[in-house]
Design an enzyme around this catalytic site. Sequence first.
Site, short mmCIF file in Angstrom:
data_model
loop_
_atom_site.label_atom_id
_atom_site.label_comp_id
_atom_site.label_asym_id
_atom_site.label_seq_id
_atom_site.Cartn_x
_atom_site.Cartn_y
_atom_site.Cartn_z
N GLU A 79 0.84 -1.20 0.00
CA GLU A 79 0.00 0.00 0.00
C GLU A 79 0.88 1.25 0.00
O GLU A 79 1.78 1.37 0.83
CB GLU A 79 -0.91 -0.02 1.23
N GLU B 201 -4.72 -6.76 2.06
CA GLU B 201 -3.45 -7.38 2.50
C GLU B 201 -3.48 -8.90 2.35
O GLU B 201 -2.48 -9.51 1.96
CB GLU B 201 -3.13 -7.04 3.96
N PHE C 13 2.11 -1.38 8.58
CA PHE C 13 2.40 -1.45 10.01
C PHE C 13 2.39 -2.92 10.44
O PHE C 13 1.55 -3.69 9.96
CB PHE C 13 1.34 -0.70 10.83
N ALA C 14 3.27 -3.28 11.35
CA ALA C 14 3.32 -4.66 11.83
C ALA C 14 1.97 -5.09 12.40
O ALA C 14 1.59 -6.25 12.32
CB ALA C 14 4.40 -4.82 12.90
N ASP C 15 1.25 -4.12 12.93
CA ASP C 15 -0.07 -4.41 13.50
C ASP C 15 -1.03 -5.00 12.46
O ASP C 15 -1.99 -5.66 12.81
CB ASP C 15 -0.69 -3.12 14.05
N PHE C 16 -0.76 -4.74 11.19
CA PHE C 16 -1.67 -5.23 10.14
C PHE C 16 -1.32 -6.67 9.72
O PHE C 16 -2.00 -7.25 8.86
CB PHE C 16 -1.63 -4.34 8.88
N HIS D 41 -1.14 0.66 16.39
CA HIS D 41 -0.10 1.08 15.45
C HIS D 41 1.27 1.12 16.11
O HIS D 41 2.15 1.87 15.70
CB HIS D 41 -0.42 2.46 14.86
#
Lengths: 318, 339
Positions: B36, B67, B90-93, B135
């Site tokens: 993205e 994703e 972001f790693a959170d995703f 985040h």
Amino acid sequence: MNQIERFKAMVEMRFFDEACLEGVPTMEIHGELHTGIGQEAISAGLLGHLKNSDALVSTHRNHYHALIKGVNPYRLMSEIFEKKTGICQGFGGHMHPFSLKQNFSATGIVGQSLPVALGYAYAFKMRKEDSLAIGVIGDGAANHGTFHETLNIAGAWKLPLLVLVENNGYGISVPISKVLATETIAERAKSYSAWGKCVNGDDPDIVSEAVEEAVSHIRSNQGPAILEAVCNRFRGHYEGDTDHYRSKTEKQNMLKGDPITTYSKKLLSLKVLTENEIQNIFQTSKQKMFGLLKRVRGEKMPLPETALNYIFCEKTDG
Amino acid sequence: MANNDKIDRNLNGSEAIAEAIFQEMQQDENTILIGEDVGKCGGVFGASRNCFSEFGENRVRDMPISEMTFTGMGVGMAMSGLRPIIEIMFADFLGVCLEQIYNAIGKIHYMSGGAVKMPIVVKTAAGNIGSAAQHSQCLWGTLAHLPGLKIVVPSSLYDHKGLMASAIRSNDPVIFFEHKELLLKRARSFLSNPIVPQNTYTVPIGKAAKPRIGSDITLVTLSYSVELALKSAYEVAKEGIDVEIIDLRSLVPLDIETVLQSVRKTQRLLVVDEDYQSFGVSGEIITRVVENIDPTSLRQIKRHAVPDVPIPAALSLEQVVVPNYDSIKNMLIMMAKGP
């Protein structure tokens, strides 16, 4: 590809899976074997429409797709029986066969075949190759988010992707009609600027005709296609499924419409084959597949000391 | 510590990474970047700047917010002969696409009996910079738990470029955890190696670094915490506490030998991890140490990580749950006073 070859392919597929079934009660095969019995006409309808370079990404119910894509039946059955001679040396098993030579792969996770097929489609278009990718799903995976995401991307960028939906009416026990907002899955095509059609998946001639249309749409650079082929799953979702959620009458009616019997009658009435020739095809196919079974059973299991191989392909001792 | 005024290229972490991606894409036309805002925007942290204009849309492709699907596309791309770099912003995703990471990317080489390779880099930005619960996460411990994935977590600016180059050249899948603080930090304020040579180079994956040699306490850490550790060690040195710092660089493979050598010398081990504490990096390091060194010969073993709580929004709260300069310094002083 003529009707005789389609018929032969259907019969061989049926006996391939019946040979596999022999390994279930003996525990040679374990862990949710999914046969395609009853769904042969769809894969037979693909015959002659695919090039070796085309990619096919299949599902948990993958044996017929592998055979149609040209994976060696002996090595496929070996893998299903988890033998060292299997296409993945017994590390993958019946839900995870891979054969790069034929651009064939599968996944045991419902819905995850489509993104992988899309990756192939992207690569083909990027390299200006005249190949296409087929992502196979069942009706269940049509309700997975990947269906939307994949077709949206394929539609937006006109990627050479065929989404082949084998709609056997059930996601394990849940009838698709209970969980689908539309009458068919194929009618979603409009939302993705895709070609879409829902056909009778019990007749390989009908499937073949539809595949031809879909493939020529895709190969002429017009973007993705959804081909929904309606069929029946003769057995439970997996071997061991008691299938108690379908009534006896429903199952009896279903078996009356065995696509192999129906197609043999059709070819008989069209005088394409004689009764004798049909019986010969049955006999030869049965011998061939049960012959494979015998050979496969004699093969060795992978060695226990290899269980930690192949985690990585490059050295990991820092 | 480098004399930072003499640094002629005052790059930040994201520029170092972008340079590695750019140079590797120049060398191999099969290498492509998807994600993205990686195209014209050059990545929200700038880690793919200049790539879109140089290599075009086919090889640097902005993806829709899908994703799960574009991570799975990486699998098909790899099987078709490409070498995809997939950016998860972001790693959170990672939760959105974890299925394809741990069931496909991490397993296909194994499931195929070694026949299929997965030369894929999944790069993502981790770490706390005041971005609250969704985040800020690190999650490298979560991913390191799953077999078949190499987990690379750079700290020094030099390593940002060199480890990214190695990750892209690797025929095994690599999850590459950048830290947001380091992506934005410039060379002149780095405490660890801030020099980024212009030409291409690689840093091998699986070899820890020792940015500070010491004799009293072994401090094992990774990512941005290496910077915090260096600053803390510099401070406590004034009080006569001599800290040895080990920057793990990668969790898989884990260079436990370098850790063991140091702990045998200092007999005191502190693991600092910006990720959640339980069932994670600190537990793994300590276990491997006591499996290899008689625990009765060790004087102290401590860990300092996020105490199993979501990251709060208010900085007054974040400060008390995320290891920071003061908290690390206090741990070191406390340990030095002990046995």
